[in-house]
Design a protein around this motif. Structure first.
Motif, PDB file in Angstrom:
ATOM      1  N   LEU A  66       0.850  -1.194   0.000  1.00 49.76           N
ATOM      2  CA  LEU A  66       0.000   0.000   0.000  1.00 49.76           C
ATOM      3  C   LEU A  66       0.883   1.242   0.000  1.00 49.76           C
ATOM      4  N   ASP A  67       0.718   2.086  -0.996  1.00 51.65           N
ATOM      5  CA  ASP A  67       1.529   3.302  -1.034  1.00 51.65           C
ATOM      6  C   ASP A  67       1.148   4.176   0.147  1.00 51.65           C
ATOM      7  N   ALA A  68       2.083   5.008   0.543  1.00 51.27           N
ATOM      8  CA  ALA A  68       1.863   5.817   1.738  1.00 51.27           C
ATOM      9  C   ALA A  68       0.580   6.629   1.618  1.00 51.27           C
ATOM     10  N   SER A  69       0.411   7.401   0.541  1.00 54.35           N
ATOM     11  CA  SER A  69      -0.841   8.131   0.440  1.00 54.35           C
ATOM     12  C   SER A  69      -1.173   8.411  -1.015  1.00 54.35           C
ATOM     13  N   PRO A  70      -1.967   7.515  -1.614  1.00 52.32           N
ATOM     14  CA  PRO A  70      -2.450   7.820  -2.970  1.00 52.32           C
ATOM     15  C   PRO A  70      -3.291   9.091  -2.855  1.00 52.32           C
ATOM     16  N   PRO A  71      -3.413   9.842  -3.950  1.00 50.75           N
ATOM     17  CA  PRO A  71      -4.132  11.114  -3.859  1.00 50.75           C
ATOM     18  C   PRO A  71      -5.540  10.905  -3.321  1.00 50.75           C
ATOM     19  N   ALA A  72      -5.976  11.796  -2.455  1.00 51.12           N
ATOM     20  CA  ALA A  72      -7.320  11.665  -1.890  1.00 51.12           C
ATOM     21  C   ALA A  72      -8.337  12.059  -2.946  1.00 51.12           C
ATOM     22  N   SER A  73      -9.476  11.373  -2.954  1.00 57.99           N
ATOM     23  CA  SER A  73     -10.531  11.796  -3.868  1.00 57.99           C
ATOM     24  C   SER A  73     -11.840  11.807  -3.082  1.00 57.99           C
ATOM     25  N   THR A  74     -12.894  12.266  -3.741  1.00 54.74           N
ATOM     26  CA  THR A  74     -14.174  12.426  -3.040  1.00 54.74           C
ATOM     27  C   THR A  74     -15.258  11.689  -3.800  1.00 54.74           C
ATOM     28  N   HIS A  75     -16.179  11.095  -3.053  1.00 54.69           N
ATOM     29  CA  HIS A  75     -17.278  10.380  -3.693  1.00 54.69           C
ATOM     30  C   HIS A  75     -18.559  10.794  -2.978  1.00 54.69           C
ATOM     31  N   GLU A  76     -19.630  10.968  -3.755  1.00 52.10           N
ATOM     32  CA  GLU A  76     -20.878  11.397  -3.109  1.00 52.10           C
ATOM     33  C   GLU A  76     -21.967  10.352  -3.281  1.00 52.10           C
ATOM     34  N   LEU A  77     -22.767  10.171  -2.230  1.00 55.00           N
ATOM     35  CA  LEU A  77     -23.891   9.229  -2.283  1.00 55.00           C
ATOM     36  C   LEU A  77     -25.131   9.967  -1.806  1.00 55.00           C
ATOM     37  N   THR A  78     -26.304   9.545  -2.274  1.00 50.62           N
ATOM     38  CA  THR A  78     -27.526  10.076  -1.651  1.00 50.62           C
ATOM     39  C   THR A  78     -28.263   8.895  -1.039  1.00 50.62           C
ATOM     40  N   ILE A  79     -28.771   9.118   0.153  1.00 53.72           N
ATOM     41  CA  ILE A  79     -29.441   8.052   0.903  1.00 53.72           C
ATOM     42  C   ILE A  79     -30.823   8.558   1.287  1.00 53.72           C
ATOM     43  N   PRO A  80     -31.866   7.724   1.118  1.00 51.78           N
ATOM     44  CA  PRO A  80     -33.213   8.158   1.535  1.00 51.78           C
ATOM     45  C   PRO A  80     -33.209   8.515   3.022  1.00 51.78           C
ATOM     46  N   ASN A  81     -33.962   9.583   3.372  1.00 51.99           N
ATOM     47  CA  ASN A  81     -34.025  10.039   4.763  1.00 51.99           C
ATOM     48  C   ASN A  81     -34.377   8.943   5.754  1.00 51.99           C
ATOM     49  N   ASP A  82     -35.346   8.085   5.336  1.00 55.20           N
ATOM     50  CA  ASP A  82     -35.808   7.099   6.315  1.00 55.20           C
ATOM     51  C   ASP A  82     -34.773   5.994   6.572  1.00 55.20           C
ATOM     52  N   LEU A  83     -33.694   5.957   5.773  1.00 56.05           N
ATOM     53  CA  LEU A  83     -32.680   4.927   6.005  1.00 56.05           C
ATOM     54  C   LEU A  83     -31.409   5.501   6.628  1.00 56.05           C
ATOM     55  N   ILE A  84     -31.363   6.822   6.744  1.00 54.83           N
ATOM     56  CA  ILE A  84     -30.110   7.432   7.202  1.00 54.83           C
ATOM     57  C   ILE A  84     -29.798   7.013   8.646  1.00 54.83           C
ATOM     58  N   GLY A  85     -30.886   6.775   9.405  1.00 55.79           N
ATOM     59  CA  GLY A  85     -30.709   6.401  10.822  1.00 55.79           C
ATOM     60  C   GLY A  85     -29.859   5.150  11.000  1.00 55.79           C
ATOM     61  N   CYS A  86     -30.068   4.170  10.120  1.00 57.60           N
ATOM     62  CA  CYS A  86     -29.342   2.912  10.310  1.00 57.60           C
ATOM     63  C   CYS A  86     -27.858   3.067  10.013  1.00 57.60           C
ATOM     64  N   ILE A  87     -27.523   4.107   9.233  1.00 55.61           N
ATOM     65  CA  ILE A  87     -26.105   4.333   8.923  1.00 55.61           C
ATOM     66  C   ILE A  87     -25.452   5.160  10.029  1.00 55.61           C
ATOM     67  N   ILE A 130     -22.132  13.788   6.514  1.00 53.97           N
ATOM     68  CA  ILE A 130     -23.545  13.629   6.160  1.00 53.97           C
ATOM     69  C   ILE A 130     -24.179  15.016   6.194  1.00 53.97           C
ATOM     70  N   ALA A 131     -24.737  15.428   5.067  1.00 52.41           N
ATOM     71  CA  ALA A 131     -25.325  16.775   4.984  1.00 52.41           C
ATOM     72  C   ALA A 131     -26.613  16.831   5.808  1.00 52.41           C
ATOM     73  N   ASN A 132     -26.950  18.028   6.242  1.00 49.77           N
ATOM     74  CA  ASN A 132     -28.215  18.181   6.973  1.00 49.77           C
ATOM     75  C   ASN A 132     -29.373  17.985   5.998  1.00 49.77           C
ATOM     76  N   ALA A 133     -30.528  17.621   6.555  1.00 43.88           N
ATOM     77  CA  ALA A 133     -31.694  17.389   5.695  1.00 43.88           C
ATOM     78  C   ALA A 133     -32.082  18.706   5.027  1.00 43.88           C
ATOM     79  N   MET A 134     -32.299  18.653   3.706  1.00 50.69           N
ATOM     80  CA  MET A 134     -32.724  19.850   2.971  1.00 50.69           C
ATOM     81  C   MET A 134     -34.246  19.907   3.025  1.00 50.69           C
ATOM     82  N   GLU A 135     -34.754  21.100   3.135  1.00 46.41           N
ATOM     83  CA  GLU A 135     -36.215  21.218   3.198  1.00 46.41           C
ATOM     84  C   GLU A 135     -36.820  20.710   1.899  1.00 46.41           C
ATOM     85  N   GLY A 136     -37.881  19.916   2.050  1.00 44.11           N
ATOM     86  CA  GLY A 136     -38.577  19.426   0.859  1.00 44.11           C
ATOM     87  C   GLY A 136     -37.857  18.272   0.165  1.00 44.11           C
TER      88      GLY A 136
END
Length: 313
Positions: free
Chosen positions: A229-250, A271-277
């Protein structure tokens, strides 16, 4: 009247069981050792990188079997060195599995017994501080020349006979490698306990290295134990969206689950705050590709168990 104890010289010639941790398949060798030592030798089954070898018999047959194992290991080291540039011969290392209740006697008051063993045999002896996973046993690592190891095993047997285990012992069973496999960055990982470990083909070599440097470090905090394992491969970012009613289990109670996932994957997870609507929440995972794929895997595993669990309501 006290029954007289028949004590043969040095506590020897008593039937005893010694457990040993080994790697790989050594079936043929074991057959030969059984015949030549007269000890009963069993190897745990299962597709594990680690096997438990149990040697039972009168102590003199146990020493014979150990002598054969130690010399066999030395032979393996010499053979592997013939095609390597290393000049100094590494010591032979055996790992015994000993009930934790007997480890105190092996160490002695203030480390006196283990020190005496090291000095009188010339072998290195180390008793692991933690118990092996899901058991009440500890690993005792002995390394040195085959002769030093045999002397050391003799002394350990005497201590084990003098102070039998207290209470019930939960034996250590190596985990099979049928754990999920994750592919990341051209490298395969399996999940073991809390950590991702390179998959079996690369496992044996790394395992031997890592054994000298337990405990495993989670991915992302690379140690020399994992040269792949190399010391530090470049960091990257990944985004997911999760239904509100399932966020609790995560997230889990007071964030326990999400913290566990962060720790296991080594990734940063926001984890982003819930957006209105909106009925969904955004999750942002940052880290090396390996961290990210591990975090995703762990999040999906949580969702799957939640969804399948919900189906029974």
């Amino acid at each position: 009247m006290e029954p007289t104890k028949v004590q043969s010289e040095g506590g020897l010639n008593v039937t005893l069981t010694i457990r040993l941790l080994m790697h790989g398949k050594k079936g043929e060798t074991v057959k030969k050792m059984r015949e030549e030592s007269g000890a009963r030798i069993n190897i745990s089954e299962g597709n594990c990188p680690e096997r438990i070898v149990t040697i039972t018999g009168p102590t003199d047959t146990i020493f014979k079997a150990f002598a054969m194992i130690a010399y066999k290991f030395e032979e393996d080291i010499i053979n592997s060195m013939s095609n390597s540039p290393a000049t100094s011969k590494p010591p032979v290392t055996l790992r015994l599995v000993v009930p934790a209740s007997q480890c105190g006697s092996l160490i002695g008051k203030g480390g006196s017994k283990i020190k005496e063993m090291r000095e009188s045999t010339g072998a290195q002896v180390q008793v692991a501080g933690d118990m092996l996973p899901n058991s009440t046993e500890r690993a005792v690592t002995i390394s040195g020349t085959p002769e030093a190891i045999i002397q050391c095993v003799r002394q350990i047997c005497v201590v084990m006979l003098e102070s039998p285990p207290k209470g019930a012992t939960i034996p250590y069973r190596p985990k099979p490698t049928s754990t999920p496999v994750i592919f990341s960055g051209g490298q395969a990982y399996t999940i073991q306990g809390q950590y991702a470990i390179p998959h079996p083909d690369q496992l044996t070599k790394l395992h031997q290295l890592a054994m000298q440097q337990t405990p495993f470090t989670p991915l992302g905090q690379t140690t020399p134990a994992f040269p792949g394992l190399d010391a530090s491969p470049p960091a990257s970012t990944h985004e997911l969206t999760i239904p509100n009613d399932l966020i609790g289990c995560i997230i889990g109670r007071q964030g326990t689950k999400i913290n566990e996932i962060r720790q296991m994957s080594g990734a940063q997870i926001k984890i982003a705050n819930a957006m209105e609507g909106s009925s969904e929440r955004q999750i942002t995972i940052t880290g090396t590709p390996a961290n990210i794929s591990l975090a995703q895997y762990l999040i999906n595993a949580r969702l799957t168990s939640e969804v399948t669990g919900m189906g029974t309501l």
